[in-house]
Design an enzyme around this catalytic site. Sequence first.
Site: not given
Length: 153
Positions: A43-44
């Site tokens: 996600g990051c």
Amino acid sequence: MLDVGNAVPEVVLKDAEGADFTLSRYRGKPLVVYFYPKADTPGCTNEAKDFTALSADFAALGVPVVGISKDKPAKLKKFADKYGLTVTLASDEPGEMCEAFGTWVEKSLYGRKYMGIERATFLVGTDGKILRVWPKVKVKGHAVEVLEAAKAL
């Protein structure tokens, strides 16, 4: 969590090269500050790549983008190099900025409670005050939404 109208706190961060800086260096121009849990996780990584893909659009508006996590500067440098990230990545290893913004929160995963960074984004005005807050960010489409808000300034 800080809200619209709150001033951005003065906390010393480290960039990916390990140099000290504060967000006040951007005073006089709007600014996007986003908090993410951990570099080089799916996600990051997607969030950083999305902001990087739009970095020319943000730059054309005169709006720098700064991503903050508790990762060490060396990890941020490796992360930026690995994915060709062009947004500024900042280390808040001690967690002072996360605490000040209210993004250091209790989380729960499979019934286990722990402390971590809540993914959140803040649009900051030229005066250093928060204009818009996106708490509990979902990555898909988020960078575009932030860009649209920056265009509206």
